[in-house]
Design a protein around this motif. Structure first.
Motif, PDB file in Angstrom:
ATOM      1  N   ALA A  21     -41.882 129.096  94.410  1.00 64.91           N
ATOM      2  CA  ALA A  21     -40.267 129.215  93.783  1.00 64.91           C
ATOM      3  C   ALA A  21     -39.696 130.315  94.628  1.00 64.91           C
ATOM      4  N   ARG A  22     -38.261 129.996  94.914  1.00 60.86           N
ATOM      5  CA  ARG A  22     -37.548 131.045  95.495  1.00 60.86           C
ATOM      6  C   ARG A  22     -36.277 131.290  94.622  1.00 60.86           C
ATOM      7  N   SER A  23     -36.007 132.446  94.375  1.00 61.84           N
ATOM      8  CA  SER A  23     -34.693 132.698  93.658  1.00 61.84           C
ATOM      9  C   SER A  23     -33.566 132.534  94.239  1.00 61.84           C
ATOM     10  N   TYR A  24     -32.373 132.343  93.569  1.00 59.16           N
ATOM     11  CA  TYR A  24     -31.055 131.981  94.200  1.00 59.16           C
ATOM     12  C   TYR A  24     -30.001 132.871  93.618  1.00 59.16           C
ATOM     13  N   PRO A  25     -29.681 134.149  94.199  1.00 60.71           N
ATOM     14  CA  PRO A  25     -28.812 134.851  93.608  1.00 60.71           C
ATOM     15  C   PRO A  25     -27.441 134.223  93.475  1.00 60.71           C
ATOM     16  N   ALA A  26     -26.549 134.921  92.863  1.00 61.34           N
ATOM     17  CA  ALA A  26     -25.158 134.376  92.837  1.00 61.34           C
ATOM     18  C   ALA A  26     -24.629 134.181  94.255  1.00 61.34           C
ATOM     19  N   LYS A  27     -23.793 133.271  94.111  1.00 62.52           N
ATOM     20  CA  LYS A  27     -22.830 133.056  95.351  1.00 62.52           C
ATOM     21  C   LYS A  27     -22.469 134.145  96.232  1.00 62.52           C
ATOM     22  N   PRO A  28     -22.448 134.551  97.329  1.00 67.06           N
ATOM     23  CA  PRO A  28     -22.044 135.685  98.150  1.00 67.06           C
ATOM     24  C   PRO A  28     -20.807 135.490  98.483  1.00 67.06           C
ATOM     25  N   ALA A  29     -20.127 136.705  98.864  1.00 65.90           N
ATOM     26  CA  ALA A  29     -18.899 136.854  99.380  1.00 65.90           C
ATOM     27  C   ALA A  29     -18.881 136.581 100.731  1.00 65.90           C
ATOM     28  N   ASP A  30     -20.077 136.889 101.525  1.00 67.63           N
ATOM     29  CA  ASP A  30     -19.955 136.744 102.857  1.00 67.63           C
ATOM     30  C   ASP A  30     -21.457 136.103 103.293  1.00 67.63           C
ATOM     31  N   VAL A  31     -21.430 135.458 104.636  1.00 66.50           N
ATOM     32  CA  VAL A  31     -22.546 134.996 105.104  1.00 66.50           C
ATOM     33  C   VAL A  31     -22.478 134.930 106.351  1.00 66.50           C
ATOM     34  N   TYR A  32     -23.541 134.967 107.226  1.00 65.56           N
ATOM     35  CA  TYR A  32     -23.748 134.818 108.734  1.00 65.56           C
ATOM     36  C   TYR A  32     -23.911 133.286 108.742  1.00 65.56           C
ATOM     37  N   LEU A  33     -23.388 132.804 109.901  1.00 65.07           N
ATOM     38  CA  LEU A  33     -23.896 131.495 110.407  1.00 65.07           C
ATOM     39  C   LEU A  33     -24.614 131.622 111.658  1.00 65.07           C
ATOM     40  N   PHE A  34     -25.727 131.055 111.802  1.00 67.46           N
ATOM     41  CA  PHE A  34     -26.252 130.783 113.116  1.00 67.46           C
ATOM     42  C   PHE A  34     -26.166 129.392 113.393  1.00 67.46           C
ATOM     43  N   GLY A  35     -25.452 129.391 114.817  1.00 71.29           N
ATOM     44  CA  GLY A  35     -24.990 127.944 115.034  1.00 71.29           C
ATOM     45  C   GLY A  35     -25.856 127.092 115.675  1.00 71.29           C
ATOM     46  N   THR A  36     -26.970 127.517 116.232  1.00 75.04           N
ATOM     47  CA  THR A  36     -27.914 126.948 116.979  1.00 75.04           C
ATOM     48  C   THR A  36     -27.329 126.419 118.349  1.00 75.04           C
ATOM     49  N   CYS A  37     -28.503 126.356 119.262  1.00 77.84           N
ATOM     50  CA  CYS A  37     -27.862 126.290 120.956  1.00 77.84           C
ATOM     51  C   CYS A  37     -27.501 124.753 120.770  1.00 77.84           C
ATOM     52  N   VAL A  38     -28.072 123.728 120.511  1.00 78.90           N
ATOM     53  CA  VAL A  38     -27.850 122.509 120.320  1.00 78.90           C
ATOM     54  C   VAL A  38     -26.351 122.428 119.867  1.00 78.90           C
ATOM     55  N   ILE A  39     -25.975 122.740 118.683  1.00 78.28           N
ATOM     56  CA  ILE A  39     -24.754 122.432 118.284  1.00 78.28           C
ATOM     57  C   ILE A  39     -23.708 123.383 119.224  1.00 78.28           C
ATOM     58  N   ASP A  40     -23.920 124.462 119.764  1.00 77.83           N
ATOM     59  CA  ASP A  40     -22.985 125.301 120.429  1.00 77.83           C
ATOM     60  C   ASP A  40     -22.529 124.330 121.665  1.00 77.83           C
ATOM     61  N   VAL A  41     -23.690 123.781 122.459  1.00 76.25           N
ATOM     62  CA  VAL A  41     -23.494 123.022 123.635  1.00 76.25           C
ATOM     63  C   VAL A  41     -23.007 121.672 123.348  1.00 76.25           C
ATOM     64  N   PHE A  42     -23.535 121.096 122.335  1.00 71.45           N
ATOM     65  CA  PHE A  42     -23.358 119.581 122.239  1.00 71.45           C
ATOM     66  C   PHE A  42     -22.310 118.955 121.189  1.00 71.45           C
ATOM     67  N   PHE A  43     -22.409 119.709 120.072  1.00 71.70           N
ATOM     68  CA  PHE A  43     -21.668 119.556 118.706  1.00 71.70           C
ATOM     69  C   PHE A  43     -20.927 120.461 118.072  1.00 71.70           C
ATOM     70  N   PRO A  44     -20.246 121.208 118.986  1.00 70.79           N
ATOM     71  CA  PRO A  44     -19.332 122.388 118.289  1.00 70.79           C
ATOM     72  C   PRO A  44     -18.480 121.853 117.235  1.00 70.79           C
ATOM     73  N   GLY A  45     -18.175 120.857 116.965  1.00 72.87           N
ATOM     74  CA  GLY A  45     -17.407 120.269 116.027  1.00 72.87           C
ATOM     75  C   GLY A  45     -18.359 120.325 114.509  1.00 72.87           C
ATOM     76  N   ALA A  46     -19.584 120.044 114.697  1.00 73.75           N
ATOM     77  CA  ALA A  46     -20.371 120.142 113.442  1.00 73.75           C
ATOM     78  C   ALA A  46     -20.285 121.690 113.095  1.00 73.75           C
ATOM     79  N   GLY A  47     -20.527 122.438 114.007  1.00 75.27           N
ATOM     80  CA  GLY A  47     -20.617 124.031 113.611  1.00 75.27           C
ATOM     81  C   GLY A  47     -19.088 124.213 112.813  1.00 75.27           C
ATOM     82  N   MET A  48     -18.193 124.008 113.450  1.00 76.48           N
ATOM     83  CA  MET A  48     -16.896 124.529 112.907  1.00 76.48           C
ATOM     84  C   MET A  48     -16.695 123.659 111.430  1.00 76.48           C
ATOM     85  N   ASP A  49     -17.214 122.452 111.389  1.00 73.49           N
ATOM     86  CA  ASP A  49     -17.240 122.060 110.174  1.00 73.49           C
ATOM     87  C   ASP A  49     -18.110 122.746 109.056  1.00 73.49           C
TER      88      ASP A  49
END
Length: 277
Positions: A21-49
């Motif tokens: 089981a994993r615990s899920y704290p309250a929704k944070p105000a800030d997050v990082y996004l790791f966009g992945t190399c495939v999204i960066d090169v081929f699907f940037p729109g998916a990353g923006m979405d």
């Protein structure tokens, strides 16, 4: 230390099995996004979405510009030293306490599970690995379990098929999170398709090293998707979409897959944020 950073600092084994089981704290105000190399090169729109979906939930998204690959292609090809150096760079970039949201279950699985193996002989690095692992979420998982989103469908009714990366569904239960989000949408009928749990044949470098086998696998996958009667195909992994859409195009078929983030942004409003679109 972040409340998400619950893994022991001296961990020397791979991450706990998915059943833990994993615990899920309250929704944070800030997050990082790791966009992945495939999204960066081929699907940037998916990353923006993906960013827009998170912002729609009232979250500030931070994107370290120096991020690159998670290291998985090198790791699964046996280049452990090279994978470790790629991973070390990502550890330095995502060293803060914010959750790391990744619109790819396979890359999220690399962060959450396989970095333990990569750095098992570096006790001084394992504390960073444990923190990153505990803070890593696949996008659909984060929306469902942390943000507790309530989506409402907009537009015409649609029949769609959900494809999930085989490694993502086994390591991150991505298929369950995607199904749960789509089940919120009254106008969406998700259809089952043959070979749903099987690999599409991409497998990163596998598709390059064994193109004949990969090609046969994606032929089976696209045939099953077309045979399901779905009008649209969605996936939570752009590596799979790259392979599946390439096969559709080669076949002269008009059916195309899109990332789950793009579909959700395009076809939903968020009841959890007052219907903001």
């Amino acid at each position: 230390m972040s409340p998400l950073s619950s893994a022991p600092a001296n961990a020397t084994r791979v991450a706990p099995p998915l059943e833990a089981a994993r615990s899920y704290p309250a929704k944070p105000a800030d997050v990082y996004l790791f966009g992945t190399c495939v999204i960066d090169v081929f699907f940037p729109g998916a990353g923006m979405d993906a960013i827009r979906l998170l912002e729609r939930e009232g979250i500030r998204v931070h994107f370290p510009q120096a991020q690159s690959c998670c290291g998985q292609p090198a790791y699964t090809s046996g280049y452990t030293d090279e994978a470790r150096e790629v991973a070390r760079a990502q550890l330095a970039l995502f060293a803060g306490d914010w959750p790391v949201v990744i619109p790819s279950g396979s890359c999220a699985g690399m962060f959450r599970h396989h970095y333990f193996e990569l750095f098992k002989d570096e006790p001084e690095t394992l504390q960073q690995v444990a923190s990153l692992s505990a803070r890593t979420f696949e996008l659909a998982e984060f929306l469902l379990e942390v943000c507790k989103v309530r989506f409402e469908h907009t537009g015409a009714p649609v029949r769609l098929a959900l494809h999930t990366s085989c490694s993502a569904r086994r390591e991150m239960n991505t298929h369950l999170h995607g199904r749960a989000l789509l089940a919120q949408l009254a106008g969406v009928e998700r259809v089952e398709h043959d070979h749903e749990s099987e690999c599409c044949g991409f497998g990163g470098s596998f598709s390059v090293r064994m193109p004949e086998i990969s090609g046969a696998m994606v032929q089976d996958k696209t045939a099953a998707l077309k045979g399901s009667g779905a009008a649209e195909v969605v996936s939570a992994d752009c590596g799979c979409l790259l392979n599946i859409n390439g096969c559709f195009e080669k076949q002269g078929d008009t059916l195309r897959g899109e990332h789950l983030a793009s579909f959700l942004l395009r076809r939903t409003t968020s009841a959890s944020t007052g219907g903001v679109r």
